[in-house]
Motif scaffolding. Structure first.
Motif, mmCIF file in Angstrom:
data_model
loop_
_atom_site.group_PDB
_atom_site.id
_atom_site.type_symbol
_atom_site.label_atom_id
_atom_site.label_comp_id
_atom_site.label_asym_id
_atom_site.label_seq_id
_atom_site.Cartn_x
_atom_site.Cartn_y
_atom_site.Cartn_z
ATOM 1 N N VAL A 236 17.120 10.384 -49.888
ATOM 2 C CA VAL A 236 17.042 8.902 -49.557
ATOM 3 C C VAL A 236 16.491 9.394 -47.987
ATOM 4 C CG1 VAL A 236 18.836 7.307 -50.593
ATOM 5 C CG2 VAL A 236 19.221 8.633 -47.762
ATOM 6 N N THR A 237 15.115 8.858 -47.677
ATOM 7 C CA THR A 237 14.531 8.690 -46.529
ATOM 8 C C THR A 237 14.965 8.396 -45.550
ATOM 9 O OG1 THR A 237 12.425 9.611 -47.999
ATOM 10 C CG2 THR A 237 12.100 8.655 -45.531
ATOM 11 N N THR A 238 15.537 8.270 -44.245
ATOM 12 C CA THR A 238 16.043 7.676 -43.261
ATOM 13 C C THR A 238 15.300 7.483 -41.934
ATOM 14 O OG1 THR A 238 16.866 9.430 -42.462
ATOM 15 C CG2 THR A 238 18.746 8.341 -44.385
ATOM 16 N N TRP A 239 14.639 8.234 -41.996
ATOM 17 C CA TRP A 239 13.650 8.525 -41.186
ATOM 18 C C TRP A 239 11.821 8.443 -41.129
ATOM 19 C CZ3 TRP A 239 10.159 11.679 -39.013
ATOM 20 C CH2 TRP A 239 10.111 11.785 -37.259
ATOM 21 N N SER A 240 10.748 7.789 -40.404
ATOM 22 C CA SER A 240 9.601 8.145 -40.811
ATOM 23 C C SER A 240 8.918 8.357 -39.888
ATOM 24 C CB SER A 240 9.327 7.307 -41.893
ATOM 25 O OG SER A 240 7.942 7.372 -42.203
ATOM 26 N N ASP A 241 7.561 8.981 -39.461
ATOM 27 C CA ASP A 241 7.471 9.362 -38.574
ATOM 28 C C ASP A 241 6.514 7.606 -37.726
ATOM 29 O OD1 ASP A 241 5.109 9.744 -39.239
ATOM 30 O OD2 ASP A 241 4.849 11.529 -39.207
ATOM 31 N N VAL A 242 5.159 7.459 -38.328
ATOM 32 C CA VAL A 242 4.787 6.301 -37.386
ATOM 33 C C VAL A 242 5.236 4.655 -37.799
ATOM 34 C CG1 VAL A 242 3.146 5.149 -37.987
ATOM 35 C CG2 VAL A 242 2.752 7.410 -38.790
ATOM 36 N N PRO A 243 6.786 4.832 -38.717
ATOM 37 C CA PRO A 243 7.355 3.616 -38.614
ATOM 38 C C PRO A 243 8.249 3.504 -36.684
ATOM 39 C CG PRO A 243 6.946 3.720 -40.465
ATOM 40 C CD PRO A 243 6.883 5.238 -39.843
ATOM 41 N N ALA A 244 8.537 5.141 -37.488
ATOM 42 C CA ALA A 244 9.395 5.165 -35.829
ATOM 43 C C ALA A 244 8.889 5.150 -34.111
ATOM 44 C CB ALA A 244 10.293 7.031 -36.063
ATOM 45 N N LEU A 245 8.073 5.480 -34.537
ATOM 46 C CA LEU A 245 6.982 5.218 -33.151
ATOM 47 C C LEU A 245 6.359 4.098 -33.420
ATOM 48 C CD1 LEU A 245 4.069 8.538 -33.802
ATOM 49 C CD2 LEU A 245 6.075 8.167 -31.954
ATOM 50 N N ALA A 246 6.363 2.960 -34.136
ATOM 51 C CA ALA A 246 6.209 1.411 -33.991
ATOM 52 C C ALA A 246 7.481 0.859 -33.040
ATOM 53 C CB ALA A 246 5.864 0.886 -34.878
ATOM 54 N N ALA A 247 8.474 1.519 -33.582
ATOM 55 C CA ALA A 247 9.582 0.244 -33.975
ATOM 56 C C ALA A 247 10.470 1.144 -32.499
ATOM 57 C CB ALA A 247 11.157 1.063 -34.207
ATOM 58 N N GLY A 248 9.757 2.204 -31.764
ATOM 59 C CA GLY A 248 10.135 2.583 -30.430
ATOM 60 C C GLY A 248 9.132 2.280 -29.115
ATOM 61 N N LEU A 249 8.320 1.910 -29.307
ATOM 62 C CA LEU A 249 7.056 1.113 -29.177
ATOM 63 C C LEU A 249 6.996 -0.289 -28.585
ATOM 64 C CD1 LEU A 249 3.721 2.453 -30.125
ATOM 65 C CD2 LEU A 249 4.940 3.441 -27.419
ATOM 66 N N ASP A 250 7.903 -1.171 -29.932
ATOM 67 C CA ASP A 250 8.534 -2.498 -29.805
ATOM 68 C C ASP A 250 10.004 -2.668 -28.713
ATOM 69 O OD1 ASP A 250 6.612 -3.528 -31.614
ATOM 70 O OD2 ASP A 250 7.641 -3.197 -33.316
#
Length: 258
Positions: A236-250
């Motif tokens: 299972v993929t638990t982490w993805s770079d671009v969504p994680a960056l967006a979530a961090g910025l939010d």
């Protein structure tokens, strides 16, 4: 004989789902930062380089594989297509598994397997760029342990999932919820909860169980991924770079109160 540590299979041997990270940004330092942190804090077992929708070129892929291996995670690659020269190239770099997109029938799944294995089991060309560097390495034996996953992303693939899963030498089916949702008329999305998608998950899980192979699924939310692992998905993929960056910025925006 030396075969690279396979942290995906180690997770399975321990009786749990393997946790996968997803990378589309081809910066070697970012890859190393993610690999070092994920390994050091027991966050992930594998990191997948996305050659289909990511921006990795051949040199960038090689640098990323080295960075991932250096920190003890299993490097995986999502291929741009089922194409022998690309598959051979990434396997010669030492990736521990390949994920092939848009596999909609048995013939393409069989081509995937053949491209991953040396004769007589397949038709992979022998040219161990990195897999023969260590003393005692056996590239031919290592090739037998490489994982080959076929992505289920179309309505035809979903209907044929039992036959695709049963292709000899295939290690499993990997559900791509974004493309599959488009194919089913639901539109693109990740971490989705539509009944039709969950029915598709169950059909893939059942097909894999019947064939004795493993099911995998892409996600961007760790809680969603954990729920899919509880359903029976083995990777299972638990982490993805671009969504994680967006979530961090939010989170930075929400957390800053002047």
């Amino acid at each position: 004989m030396v075969i690279e540590i396979d942290t995906v299979r180690a997770a399975w041997a321990a009786g749990r789902a393997a946790r996968n990270g997803w990378l589309t940004v081809p910066d070697p330092h970012l890859v190393e930062v993610v690999a070092a942190y994920a390994a050091g804090h027991d966050v992930l077992d594998a990191l997948t380089l996305d050659l289909q929708h990511g921006l990795f070129d051949r040199a960038g892929t090689a640098h990323a594989v080295r960075a991932i291996e250096a920190h003890g995670l299993a490097p995986l690659v999502r291929l741009p297509a089922v194409e022998e020269s690309t598959i051979g190239f990434v396997l010669d770099l030492g990736v521990r598994g390949v994920i092939a997109p848009m596999v909609s029938d048995v013939d393409v799944a069989a081509e995937l397997v053949a491209a991953c294995r040396y004769p007589p089991a397949g038709r992979r060309s022998f040219g161990p760029v990195r897999t023969a560097l260590r003393a005692g390495a056996d590239p031919v034996a290592a090739a037998d342990t490489v994982l080959a996953f076929a992505m289920i992303e179309t309505a035809d693939a979903l209907d044929r999932a039992p036959e695709i899963a049963a292709v000899p030498g295939l290690d499993g089916l990997f559900v791509g919820p974004g493309d599959l949702g488009v194919a089913l008329g639901l539109g693109p999305a990740q971490d989705r909860g539509e009944p039709a998608i969950h029915d598709a998950f169950r059909r893939v899980l059942d097909a894999c169980a019947a064939a004795g192979v493993r099911a995998a699924v892409h996600a961007t939310d760790p809680g969603y991924a954990a729920a899919r692992a509880a359903d029976g998905f083995a990777l299972v993929t638990t982490w993805s770079d671009v969504p994680a960056l967006a979530a961090g910025l939010d989170a930075a925006k929400a957390g800053f109160v002047a």
